[in-house]
Structure formats: C-alpha cells, structure tokens
Design a protein around this motif. Structure first.
Motif, PDB file in Angstrom:
ATOM      1  N   GLU A 196       0.831  -1.203   0.000  1.00 47.34           N
ATOM      2  CA  GLU A 196       0.000   0.000   0.000  1.00 47.34           C
ATOM      3  C   GLU A 196       0.872   1.262   0.000  1.00 47.34           C
ATOM      4  N   SER A 254       1.009   3.920  -3.244  1.00 44.44           N
ATOM      5  CA  SER A 254       0.663   5.316  -3.023  1.00 44.44           C
ATOM      6  C   SER A 254       1.721   6.274  -3.571  1.00 44.44           C
ATOM      7  N   THR A 307       3.189  14.028  -2.398  1.00 44.34           N
ATOM      8  CA  THR A 307       2.439  12.801  -2.720  1.00 44.34           C
ATOM      9  C   THR A 307       1.068  12.741  -2.052  1.00 44.34           C
ATOM     10  N   ASP A 353       0.620  12.063   0.947  1.00 45.63           N
ATOM     11  CA  ASP A 353       0.681  10.857   1.767  1.00 45.63           C
ATOM     12  C   ASP A 353       1.774  11.019   2.823  1.00 45.63           C
ATOM     13  N   SER A 402       2.993   7.358   4.666  1.00 44.59           N
ATOM     14  CA  SER A 402       3.981   6.492   4.024  1.00 44.59           C
ATOM     15  C   SER A 402       5.395   6.955   4.322  1.00 44.59           C
TER      16      SER A 402
END
Length: 246
Positions: free
Chosen positions: A25, A29, A194, A196, A199
């Motif tokens: 995952e 991403s 990103t 994200d 992460s």
C-alpha cells in the motif's frame, strides 16, 4: 490456535502476513512521485550513493545482473549500460506499480530488459546463475530478511557478489538533527508532494528498526556470504554492504 508471528511495520508490530500488504500500500501510493521524492529527501545524494554501488559491483560487459526490489530502475538502467548487448539484466520488484514505472522508464531510455514481479524471499531464477545481485533501499521492507538473503546467495554463481545499499545508523552526534529531519521534515514533504504523510512516516520508522551496519554484516555472514564488508556514506545515513559467494 497459536497467535500469528509478529514483525515490524515501522514502529508498529503487525502479523507477518499483514506486513507485505501494508508495504504494498505504501509503494502503490508513492510510486508516481517516487523518484522526485528521492531527489528532494536526499538533495540528490541518492544518485551518488547508487553510482558508488555500481562502481563497487565489479560488473563488466557480458555480466548477468539481478536487481532485486529495483523499483523505478535506477540501478538496472546503469547496469544495462555497463553489461552491453552480451550481458543480461533482470529488474524485479514485489510491487506492480513500482515495477511498471521502472519498466516504462527503461523502455523510454531504449533498454528492453526483462522484468519479473516476485517476492525476494522466493526468487524465480535458477541457482548459480548471476554474477551480481543488488538490492537498493529494499531489504528493510522485507518480512524475512534472512530468507531473502539466502535466496540471493542461491542465485549467485560462485565468485559472484551481493551489494545491499540501505539506510543505516547515523553518526551518533548527528542523531538529534537526523531524527528531526526524518520525523518532522520528510513526512511534511511527503504530504506536499504525494499527499501521503503516513507512508513517509513509515519510511523514517522502518530505518530505525532496520539492522545497523554490524548487525547487517552478521546477518549476511549467517546467510553464507563471505568477505563481507561495508562502506558508510553521508556519515552513516546510508551504508553499502558487499558480500561474496565462494
């Protein structure tokens, strides 16, 4: 019924069966912005670290090279230029998004090399085949590092060598500054580029639970590698480990 075996996912303890999914995952991403983030996080230094890895590999024209967890193909591309038309390069990764980006990038550069989506703990290659195996910034994401190292040893021919480029233990006086950068700055950059943050928080955590320089050397020796040594770069932020199969 016994409890499932646990392993690290960053600072979190998760079931071994869950780690591969969680890591997948993360890279699903960030795959599209992976190269840009590497440049931003390292100030472009990752290119020098990889160039040093190539220089220490001893790879020449006609060699067979396996790039494990090769992501977007930086090492595979450099090796393809070194081995020439008589050599053989394989780019592998467990993550389809990363592997697809790497394949497309290599094609855009004019190199049609074979790729394989596979788990490093069970490589789909014959024993005693490759002259050199590399894994750059991928070993720390593997659930069973000893199993993966044993597989890399298996596919190497006698006289072949493994190179592991990975984040490691920084020079202790720099630890407070490195921790601030890792846990405050990098996740913020990840959020901006990103969308994200989580992460890149995992990235910082995964580095802290990865074996340090001497521990990784011992792990490689336990897997069967000989003449294992390592080279610190950026004051230990990154280390290149090299071991041989005899």
């Amino acid at each position: 019924m016994s409890a499932p075996d646990k392993t690290h996912f960053g600072f979190e303890q998760v079931a071994e069966a869950e780690k591969a999914r969680r890591v997948a995952e993360v890279f699903d991403s960030v795959a599209k912005r992976y190269d840009l983030m590497n440049d931003l996080m390292s100030g472009g230094l990752h290119r020098l670290w990889k160039a040093f890895t190539i220089a220490r590999s001893g790879v020449r024209e006609g060699a067979r090279v396996l790039d494990v967890a090769g992501g977007t193909g930086d090492l595979a591309l450099a090796f393809a230029r070194k081995v020439g038309k008589t050599g053989e390069i394989w780019l592998t990764d467990i993550n389809n998004a990363m592997l697809t980006n790497g394949r497309d990038r290599l094609c855009d550069k004019g190199f049609l090399i074979p790729v394989a989506q596979c788990n490093a703990e069970k490589l789909p290659f014959p024993g005693d085949y490759f002259d050199c195996v590399t894994v750059a910034f991928g070993l720390r994401n593997m659930t069973h590092k000893s199993t993966a190292l044993a597989e890399m040893l298996r596919v190497l021919r006698p006289g072949g060598r493994l190179l592991v480029l990975e984040f490691s233990q920084v020079w202790k006086p720099l630890t407070p500054f490195y921790d601030f950068y890792s846990f405050k700055v990098i996740p913020r950059i990840g959020e901006i580029i990103t969308k994200d943050e989580a992460s890149y928080r995992y990235l910082a955590e995964s580095i802290r639970v990865h074996p340090d320089q001497e521990s990784l050397k011992a792990l490689m020796e336990q897997a069967g590698f000989e003449n294992v040594d390592y080279f610190n770069m950026a004051m230990g932020v990154v280390a290149l480990h090299r071991g041989f199969k005899f």
